[in-house]
Scaffold this active site. Sequence first.
Site, PDB file in Angstrom:
ATOM      1  N   LYS A 183       8.622 -46.320  33.196  1.00  0.00           N
ATOM      2  CA  LYS A 183       9.681 -46.754  32.278  1.00  0.00           C
ATOM      3  C   LYS A 183      10.952 -47.144  33.021  1.00  0.00           C
ATOM      4  CE  LYS A 183      11.663 -43.688  29.506  1.00  0.00           C
ATOM      5  NZ  LYS A 183      10.894 -42.738  30.263  1.00  0.00           N
TER       6      LYS A 183
ATOM      7  N   THR B  49      11.207 -47.956  36.189  1.00  0.00           N
ATOM      8  CA  THR B  49      10.876 -49.131  37.003  1.00  0.00           C
ATOM      9  C   THR B  49      10.945 -50.398  36.154  1.00  0.00           C
ATOM     10  OG1 THR B  49       9.382 -47.712  38.268  1.00  0.00           O
ATOM     11  CG2 THR B  49       9.156 -50.072  38.585  1.00  0.00           C
TER      12      THR B  49
ATOM     13  N   ARG C 222      20.026 -42.835  33.454  1.00  0.00           N
ATOM     14  CA  ARG C 222      20.529 -41.486  33.696  1.00  0.00           C
ATOM     15  C   ARG C 222      20.483 -41.136  35.182  1.00  0.00           C
ATOM     16  NH1 ARG C 222      16.505 -38.002  30.427  1.00  0.00           N
ATOM     17  NH2 ARG C 222      15.128 -39.662  31.161  1.00  0.00           N
TER      18      ARG C 222
ATOM     19  N   LYS D  46       8.064 -34.134  38.823  1.00  0.00           N
ATOM     20  CA  LYS D  46       8.239 -35.483  38.305  1.00  0.00           C
ATOM     21  C   LYS D  46       8.641 -36.492  39.383  1.00  0.00           C
ATOM     22  CE  LYS D  46      10.777 -37.999  34.690  1.00  0.00           C
ATOM     23  NZ  LYS D  46      11.614 -38.855  35.531  1.00  0.00           N
TER      24      LYS D  46
ATOM     25  N   ALA E  93      15.100 -35.242  28.100  1.00  0.00           N
ATOM     26  CA  ALA E  93      14.672 -35.870  26.852  1.00  0.00           C
ATOM     27  C   ALA E  93      13.777 -34.970  26.015  1.00  0.00           C
ATOM     28  CB  ALA E  93      13.945 -37.184  27.146  1.00  0.00           C
TER      29      ALA E  93
ATOM     30  N   PHE F 218      11.223 -40.084  28.454  1.00  0.00           N
ATOM     31  CA  PHE F 218       9.864 -39.802  28.005  1.00  0.00           C
ATOM     32  C   PHE F 218       9.390 -40.843  26.986  1.00  0.00           C
ATOM     33  CE2 PHE F 218      10.963 -35.309  29.389  1.00  0.00           C
ATOM     34  CZ  PHE F 218      10.264 -35.405  30.564  1.00  0.00           C
TER      35      PHE F 218
ATOM     36  N   PHE G 289      -0.851 -52.650  37.341  1.00  0.00           N
ATOM     37  CA  PHE G 289      -1.398 -52.027  38.539  1.00  0.00           C
ATOM     38  C   PHE G 289      -2.484 -52.946  39.094  1.00  0.00           C
ATOM     39  CE2 PHE G 289       0.874 -48.497  37.006  1.00  0.00           C
ATOM     40  CZ  PHE G 289       0.848 -47.454  37.930  1.00  0.00           C
TER      41      PHE G 289
ATOM     42  N   TRP H 105       6.982 -54.073  39.946  1.00  0.00           N
ATOM     43  CA  TRP H 105       6.799 -53.107  41.031  1.00  0.00           C
ATOM     44  C   TRP H 105       6.498 -53.837  42.341  1.00  0.00           C
ATOM     45  CZ3 TRP H 105       3.371 -51.504  44.707  1.00  0.00           C
ATOM     46  CH2 TRP H 105       3.599 -50.240  45.277  1.00  0.00           C
TER      47      TRP H 105
END
Length: 558
Positions: A73, A75, A96, A107, A275, A303, A383, A411
């Site tokens: 998210k 990224t 954030r 994480k 979150a 999240f 991906f 990415w």
Amino acid sequence: MTQPSDIEIARAAKKLPIQEIGAKLGLAPKDLIPFGHDKAKIEPEALARLDDRPDGKLILVTAINPTPAGEGKTTTTVGLGDGLNRIGKKAMICIREASLGPNFGMKGGAAGGGHAQIVPMEDMNLHFTGDFHAITSAHNLLSAMIDNHIYWGNELEIDMRRVVWRRVLDMNDRALRQITASLGGVSNGFPREAGFDITVASEVMAILCLAKDLADLESRLGDMIVAYRRDRSPVYARDIGAHGAMAVLLKDAIKPNLVQTLENNPAFVHGGPFANIAHGCNSVVATRAALKLADYVVTEAGFGADLGAEKFFDIKCRKAGLTPAASVLVATIRALKMNGGVAKEDLGAENVEAVRKGCANLARHIENVKSFGVPVVVAINHFSGDSDAEIAEVQNYVKTQGTEAIICRHWAEGGAGTEELARRVAEIADSDMSHFAPLYPDEKPLFKKIEEIAKRIYRADEVIADKKIRDQLREWENQGYGNLPVCMAKTQYSFSTDPALRGAPTGHTIPVREVRLSAGAGFVVVICGEIMTMPGLPRHPAAEKICLNDAGEIEGLF
């Protein structure tokens, strides 16, 4: 050839001096408070000059329920911001700050990934500009002053059994969840039960992220309820006399932090409430400033959309008067397969049927975001192992939900990989298709608000809560807090309170274990299931692999 890691990519970035990033926004060097060469805070006087400017378009990036397969998210948020700038739009990113707890736990970092990152990545994921330390200090100053007041005679007649203000630490440490304080004799005070939450769950963090300015911050700090007397009347932080000193500790922390992406586009990184146990959005100060400085502002909520987006809409937008113009829902083929029942070790094999099953989770989030009147586009975070058939399955499925899914390769390619998404999002934002409205009205009773979220967003059949919880909610309503929104604290991994229940479950029950009044922040925290406000470390925390190499560079941080 081995793909470079996130930290290696970030370390190779060609960063511009932060004054040049500020200049892109029309900010002069005197408007910035530099922290080294590549980050700065914004002077309040500079923000005040922006008040008369029109607002840009606010774009929310949210996601399906997180899985161990990853969704990306942040990224995607960074990639979309870079993509908008790449197609000629004046765009900013607002995210954030990272907590040390998950960074050293499970994480990992919170600066994006691959070629869609915000830098300096190492600083952002460690101490940054010291905001979290200031929040921790302010919070614990109040803790110390409460116990000190009791020690010196307890003039406010605080019932020591009803001190509700816990201490905080920005680290995952399960041993501190429940403690006994003031042991060791008369000189150390009166023994009582206490405990720690993680700093990002602190009401001080929530207040910093919802306050409109320093005066509002100090007022809200004074409004915090820290304890109750024997007659159950509340004791506020201002009764202890702590709010002024706390505001002094936070006077710099409330100033937004300006940094840049790998493509030298401006980003505000400010505030960091969790979150799943808080409201999960960056600061109102940063978001409102970005809307004055840019034509498009891309922000995220933590999240999945069941937590992050709902709180963004029902708490942040409601309280700050913000109107989102569009939303982006992030998904990966891998995560959809996990939601469709595939084990993590089997995600590399093509499985169109599992993708189809997993799309039920995606569809639920699409429907939920639309229920707030905000148009939504799906971003498929690509991906290399994704098959054409799996991608086609998602795109065809999303069409049946009345929207579209766009492949994003940020990415690997940075902003060039999100140009299609950027064009579509800008088109939607400019068309004024949004008819935003919160899920429930302010005047609805607190327990009815809980039921509204549980039934309409989580698709639960019922909410169960002990009589003492219902009585507590009614008591707060009688005290004038009934118009507050509710902040649901539950697992991020499922629509239910069972983290193992993936997909789009229905017919489940939401058990409410505890409710906490955050009178200063302006919401009621509803703790459901087994969620913890002080996380623990996993069996093998990320900290085991973080170190300095022979060149003095950080390794293992991601």
